[in-house]
Design a protein around this motif. Structure first.
Motif, PDB file in Angstrom:
ATOM      1  N   ARG A   6     -28.682  13.235  38.003  1.00  0.00           N
ATOM      2  CA  ARG A   6     -29.199  11.952  37.371  1.00  0.00           C
ATOM      3  C   ARG A   6     -30.604  11.470  37.896  1.00  0.00           C
ATOM      4  NH1 ARG A   6     -25.161   8.848  38.323  1.00  0.00           N
ATOM      5  NH2 ARG A   6     -26.032   7.747  40.184  1.00  0.00           N
ATOM      6  N   GLU A   7     -30.666  11.688  39.103  1.00  0.00           N
ATOM      7  CA  GLU A   7     -31.921  11.450  39.776  1.00  0.00           C
ATOM      8  C   GLU A   7     -33.297  12.287  39.061  1.00  0.00           C
ATOM      9  OE1 GLU A   7     -31.761  11.840  43.752  1.00  0.00           O
ATOM     10  OE2 GLU A   7     -30.576   9.938  44.086  1.00  0.00           O
ATOM     11  N   GLU A  33     -32.008   3.950  36.182  1.00  0.00           N
ATOM     12  CA  GLU A  33     -33.029   4.699  37.111  1.00  0.00           C
ATOM     13  C   GLU A  33     -34.241   5.130  36.415  1.00  0.00           C
ATOM     14  OE1 GLU A  33     -31.414   7.738  39.620  1.00  0.00           O
ATOM     15  OE2 GLU A  33     -29.467   6.912  39.959  1.00  0.00           O
ATOM     16  N   ALA A  34     -34.112   5.383  35.058  1.00  0.00           N
ATOM     17  CA  ALA A  34     -35.323   5.822  34.267  1.00  0.00           C
ATOM     18  C   ALA A  34     -36.258   4.567  33.925  1.00  0.00           C
ATOM     19  CB  ALA A  34     -34.890   6.401  32.874  1.00  0.00           C
ATOM     20  N   GLU A  35     -35.859   3.303  34.506  1.00  0.00           N
ATOM     21  CA  GLU A  35     -36.901   2.265  34.457  1.00  0.00           C
ATOM     22  C   GLU A  35     -37.312   1.987  32.912  1.00  0.00           C
ATOM     23  OE1 GLU A  35     -40.298   3.409  36.596  1.00  0.00           O
ATOM     24  OE2 GLU A  35     -39.323   3.528  38.286  1.00  0.00           O
ATOM     25  N   GLY A  36     -36.073   1.730  32.040  1.00  0.00           N
ATOM     26  CA  GLY A  36     -36.187   1.631  30.758  1.00  0.00           C
ATOM     27  C   GLY A  36     -36.468   2.467  29.758  1.00  0.00           C
ATOM     28  N   LYS A  37     -36.747   3.734  30.225  1.00  0.00           N
ATOM     29  CA  LYS A  37     -37.201   4.504  29.258  1.00  0.00           C
ATOM     30  C   LYS A  37     -36.086   5.145  28.217  1.00  0.00           C
ATOM     31  CE  LYS A  37     -41.603   5.289  29.899  1.00  0.00           C
ATOM     32  NZ  LYS A  37     -42.206   6.540  30.169  1.00  0.00           N
ATOM     33  N   LEU A  38     -34.859   4.886  28.443  1.00  0.00           N
ATOM     34  CA  LEU A  38     -33.586   5.135  27.683  1.00  0.00           C
ATOM     35  C   LEU A  38     -33.195   4.088  27.173  1.00  0.00           C
ATOM     36  CD1 LEU A  38     -30.895   7.906  28.553  1.00  0.00           C
ATOM     37  CD2 LEU A  38     -30.377   5.661  27.905  1.00  0.00           C
ATOM     38  N   GLU A  39     -32.828   3.987  25.958  1.00  0.00           N
ATOM     39  CA  GLU A  39     -32.009   3.079  25.120  1.00  0.00           C
ATOM     40  C   GLU A  39     -30.953   3.551  24.502  1.00  0.00           C
ATOM     41  OE1 GLU A  39     -32.627   0.303  21.089  1.00  0.00           O
ATOM     42  OE2 GLU A  39     -34.391   1.445  21.897  1.00  0.00           O
ATOM     43  N   LEU A  40     -29.698   2.896  24.839  1.00  0.00           N
ATOM     44  CA  LEU A  40     -28.426   3.271  24.458  1.00  0.00           C
ATOM     45  C   LEU A  40     -27.808   2.524  23.449  1.00  0.00           C
ATOM     46  CD1 LEU A  40     -25.770   5.173  24.727  1.00  0.00           C
ATOM     47  CD2 LEU A  40     -25.074   3.533  26.674  1.00  0.00           C
ATOM     48  N   ARG A  41     -27.233   3.311  22.431  1.00  0.00           N
ATOM     49  CA  ARG A  41     -26.588   2.762  21.154  1.00  0.00           C
ATOM     50  C   ARG A  41     -25.157   3.469  20.946  1.00  0.00           C
ATOM     51  NH1 ARG A  41     -27.124   4.647  15.684  1.00  0.00           N
ATOM     52  NH2 ARG A  41     -25.813   3.362  14.201  1.00  0.00           N
ATOM     53  N   ARG A  42     -24.166   2.676  20.886  1.00  0.00           N
ATOM     54  CA  ARG A  42     -22.947   3.279  20.772  1.00  0.00           C
ATOM     55  C   ARG A  42     -22.153   2.940  19.412  1.00  0.00           C
ATOM     56  NH1 ARG A  42     -17.553   3.591  24.635  1.00  0.00           N
ATOM     57  NH2 ARG A  42     -15.793   3.529  22.982  1.00  0.00           N
ATOM     58  N   VAL A  43     -21.738   4.032  18.890  1.00  0.00           N
ATOM     59  CA  VAL A  43     -20.907   3.843  17.628  1.00  0.00           C
ATOM     60  C   VAL A  43     -19.618   4.271  17.652  1.00  0.00           C
ATOM     61  CG1 VAL A  43     -20.864   4.536  15.232  1.00  0.00           C
ATOM     62  CG2 VAL A  43     -23.146   4.328  16.157  1.00  0.00           C
ATOM     63  N   GLU A  47     -17.651  15.323  33.411  1.00  0.00           N
ATOM     64  CA  GLU A  47     -18.447  15.703  34.575  1.00  0.00           C
ATOM     65  C   GLU A  47     -19.625  16.572  34.260  1.00  0.00           C
ATOM     66  OE1 GLU A  47     -15.558  18.845  34.711  1.00  0.00           O
ATOM     67  OE2 GLU A  47     -15.396  16.626  34.246  1.00  0.00           O
ATOM     68  N   ARG A  48     -19.430  17.393  33.267  1.00  0.00           N
ATOM     69  CA  ARG A  48     -20.533  18.428  32.592  1.00  0.00           C
ATOM     70  C   ARG A  48     -21.801  17.758  31.953  1.00  0.00           C
ATOM     71  NH1 ARG A  48     -16.816  23.472  31.402  1.00  0.00           N
ATOM     72  NH2 ARG A  48     -15.622  23.555  33.129  1.00  0.00           N
ATOM     73  N   PHE A  49     -21.855  16.582  31.809  1.00  0.00           N
ATOM     74  CA  PHE A  49     -22.603  16.025  30.832  1.00  0.00           C
ATOM     75  C   PHE A  49     -23.906  16.142  31.374  1.00  0.00           C
ATOM     76  CE2 PHE A  49     -25.039  12.018  30.373  1.00  0.00           C
ATOM     77  CZ  PHE A  49     -25.422  12.152  28.944  1.00  0.00           C
ATOM     78  N   GLY A  50     -24.288  15.930  32.519  1.00  0.00           N
ATOM     79  CA  GLY A  50     -25.583  16.043  33.071  1.00  0.00           C
ATOM     80  C   GLY A  50     -26.392  17.306  32.870  1.00  0.00           C
ATOM     81  N   PHE A  51     -25.641  18.325  32.956  1.00  0.00           N
ATOM     82  CA  PHE A  51     -26.156  19.808  32.635  1.00  0.00           C
ATOM     83  C   PHE A  51     -26.763  19.866  31.104  1.00  0.00           C
ATOM     84  CE2 PHE A  51     -25.702  24.211  31.205  1.00  0.00           C
ATOM     85  CZ  PHE A  51     -26.691  24.822  32.002  1.00  0.00           C
ATOM     86  N   TRP A  52     -25.932  19.484  30.244  1.00  0.00           N
ATOM     87  CA  TRP A  52     -26.214  19.683  28.998  1.00  0.00           C
ATOM     88  C   TRP A  52     -27.093  18.807  28.460  1.00  0.00           C
ATOM     89  CZ3 TRP A  52     -24.862  24.049  27.433  1.00  0.00           C
ATOM     90  CH2 TRP A  52     -23.666  24.807  27.903  1.00  0.00           C
ATOM     91  N   PHE A  53     -27.270  17.481  28.994  1.00  0.00           N
ATOM     92  CA  PHE A  53     -27.984  16.347  28.406  1.00  0.00           C
ATOM     93  C   PHE A  53     -29.481  16.686  29.107  1.00  0.00           C
ATOM     94  CE2 PHE A  53     -30.203  12.215  29.010  1.00  0.00           C
ATOM     95  CZ  PHE A  53     -29.936  11.702  27.674  1.00  0.00           C
TER      96      PHE A  53
END
Length: 623
Positions: A151-152, A194-204, A259-265
């Motif tokens: 994540r870091e 941690e990204a200081e606002g560079k990521l905006e999340l929307r859930r559908v 738990e594998r999300f970080g790799f693909w993302f």
């Protein structure tokens, strides 16, 4: 090796590890045994009275001190006490001649020795408590920080890019999907902070026809329905990443492994940045026909296919190492390319050299060296000297350096013509009831023999290295560069030094006379800094990574059952049951790690290896 400089750096354990400390205690530092003690006091308790020595036990060299009140008595006092019996207690002395009363002298208390005993008991108690604390700490499960580390690294990448909108589509129809969606949302929110606002999340939440239509239009794929279940409507779990006009999709996500999300993302985030800037990470892959990254890791799947489908930010341009013949669609012979075509490849940031099927020409080697001398370039040499011919069911070993010694020796590396043989640190294959067999040429590298703090092996606890050869380093050939050993064997590793030996599962093991003596052997090295040309005094900033393995991107058992080099497809009709089972077992063990190592190598070579640690999320936590 011709033209050697000073003596080679032997891959001895003295260089690789710190010497163990001498834990002995000098004689003059050992605690004195308690005098007249029948038993030793338990650690951490007060010493019993029996351990405190009496005045009778004191050394003659230390006479008991005389009391300040023990002066000579007067004549009157002496006359009045003539009938008293002298004291015979241990704490008194006989009366002096010429007197009628003994002078009472208190027993001496040997403070020095008793205090020393108390001090040593205290030290022992502290040592015992420290040992208990260390034992508990060692046995306590350490915190798994791989997700945090990934994540870091991903947050740092986000901070260097433009604003990113992430839309998470979740069908909350089952508890498993709801839990997976909640976990993905948690990870994305933590990443956004941690990204200081560079990521905006929307859930559908995909619960109706309109949401299902939106998910399908966005490019998501419906999840497969588990056996025994019935679904009234398609279910979705996936993500869409957008930045400006650029857009990438993770069409499906396996709910069983959030738990594998970080790799693909992290990979998709790099692809998004590449699409926004229009500057992909370009790598030239130098290979023989149907070799290199086109070899099969499992039936019908090669590393090139996986990279193209899952990591679109990496653009591979293949160059044939053969100077004649049909090289297939999209391939060209480097020796026969026009100056403009050669220039295009020389402008790439990385070249990957995979196992050649024949000797490289001197002209080819000079072009490769010329690429490195452009500056800020990375050359990855992923080949050794142990080769297996495609379609050879006997898996006969051929030892050849393919002319690479001319190039490698200039960089300070000698590639030996051998195959490392290490029974105690290699794979043992078994599958579907097949009798297990050892494969001492499929090395398992782990622990302090693997440099896994940085790419290309960041976060990996173990790497399988098939068909490896020995490397010797000559640092004086590159005085302005640094050498970093990435992988090495144990001290028990031996080596085959003759061609013709069969490596098939049913083949007999080599005899003692066919194996070189045991020693620790280097199998991968990174050279970086100011690198001198292999053919002149020219120098340029760059790096060379050498991994002495001819099977890093291939399954050797599938390769043995391929039809021909011009039709490199797995043919089950040609395979023996032993080869078929061995190929399947090898795939089960190494497929994921081969993909991760290949991706990390190219990430490092193209300067995009900061998130290489995310690859460790694909593997179970090491015990």
């Amino acid at each position: 090796m011709t033209g050697k400089g000073t003596e080679p750096d032997e891959p001895s354990s003295d260089e690789a590890r710190a010497a163990t400390r001498d834990g002995s205690v000098a004689d003059d530092q050992r605690p004195e045994a308690p005098p007249s003690a029948a038993t030793e006091a338990p650690s951490g308790s007060e010493p019993p009275e029996t351990l405190i020595p009496s005045a009778e036990a004191t050394s003659p060299a230390e006479p008991a001190p005389r009391s300040e009140s023990a002066e000579a008595p007067s004549t009157t006092e002496a006359a009045s006490s003539t009938t008293e019996a002298p004291s015979t207690s241990p704490g008194t002395t006989e009366a002096a001649p010429g007197t009628t009363e003994a002078a009472i002298v208190p027993a001496a208390k040997p403070k020095r020795r008793s205090e020393r005993l108390v001090i040593w008991i205290g030290i022992g108690s502290i040592a015992l408590m420290s040992l208990i604390i260390i034992s508990v700490w060692a046995a306590w499960p350490s915190k798994d920080t791989r997700e945090e580390d990934c994540r870091e690294a991903t947050a740092a990448l986000l901070r260097s890019t433009e604003q990113v909108l992430v839309t998470l589509y979740v069908s909350p129809e089952t508890r498993a999907l709801e839990r997976a969606g909640a976990d993905l949302e948690r990870q994305l929110k933590a990443l956004g902070r941690e990204a200081e606002g560079k990521l905006e999340l929307r859930r559908v939440e995909v619960v109706g026809e309109s949401e299902r239509a939106e998910a399908a239009k966005a490019g998501l794929s419906a999840l497969p329905v588990p056996a025994g279940e019935q679904a009234s409507a398609p279910r979705y779990l996936g993500l869409v990443l957008e930045s400006g006009e650029a857009r990438v999709v993770i069409p499906t996500y396996e709910p069983e492994h959030p738990e594998r999300f970080g790799f693909w993302f992290s990979g998709k985030l790099r692809e998004l940045a590449q699409r926004r800037t229009g500057e992909p990470a370009r790598v030239s892959v130098l290979a023989s026909s149907w070799e290199g990254v086109n070899q099969q890791l499992r039936p019908g799947v090669s590393l090139a296919q996986v990279l193209k489908s899952s990591f679109g930010y990496l653009t591979l341009s293949e160059l044939s190492l053969e100077s004649v013949g049909d090289h297939g669609e999209g391939r060209a012979a480097l020796d026969r390319m026009s100056p403009a075509q050669v220039e295009e490849h020389l402008n790439h940031t990385a070249w990957l050299l995979t196992p050649p099927s024949s000797d490289l020409s001197p002209a080819m080697l000079r072009v490769i060296d010329g690429f490195l001398m452009r500056g800020d370039r990375t050359l990855v040499i992923a080949t050794g000297a142990a080769h297996l011919s495609m379609g050879d069911l006997e898996m006969r070993l051929e030892l050849s350096r393919r002319g690479l010694e001319q190039l490698l020796e200039g960089y300070g590396v000698e590639l030996r013509e051998d195959l490392i043989w290490e029974p105690e640190a290699s794979l043992r294959l078994s599958r579907d009831g097949m009798k297990s067999f050892a494969a001492p040429y499929l090395l398992r590298v782990s622990g302090d023999r693997l440099t896994n703090e940085e790419p290309p092996f960041a976060g990996l606890s173990e790497v399988t290295v098939p068909l490896a050869s020995t490397l010797k380093l000559y640092r004086d050939k590159q005085p302005d560069a640094k050498f970093e050993v990435l992988m090495r064997t144990t001290r028990e590793a031996r080596a085959l030094t003759a061609s013709g030996v069969s490596l098939a599962p049913s083949a007999p093991a080599p005899t003692e006379t066919e194996l070189a003596p045991a020693e620790e052997r280097i199998i991968a090295v990174r050279i970086f800094g100011s690198i001198k040309s292999a053919y002149s005094d020219q120098k340029a900033k760059g790096e060379v990574i050498v991994i002495a393995s001819t099977g890093l991107f291939a399954n050797p058992y599938l390769r043995a059952t391929s039809v021909t080099p011009t039709n490199a497809l797995w043919d089950p009709n040609r395979a023996s049951p032993a080869l078929t089972h061995a190929g399947a077992a090898y795939t089960d063990i190494t497929f994921t790690s081969s993909v991760v190592v290949g991706k990390n190598l190219l990430d490092l070579a193209t300067g995009t290896g900061d998130s290489a640690v995310c690859g460790s999320l694909l593997f179970p936590r090491a015990p």
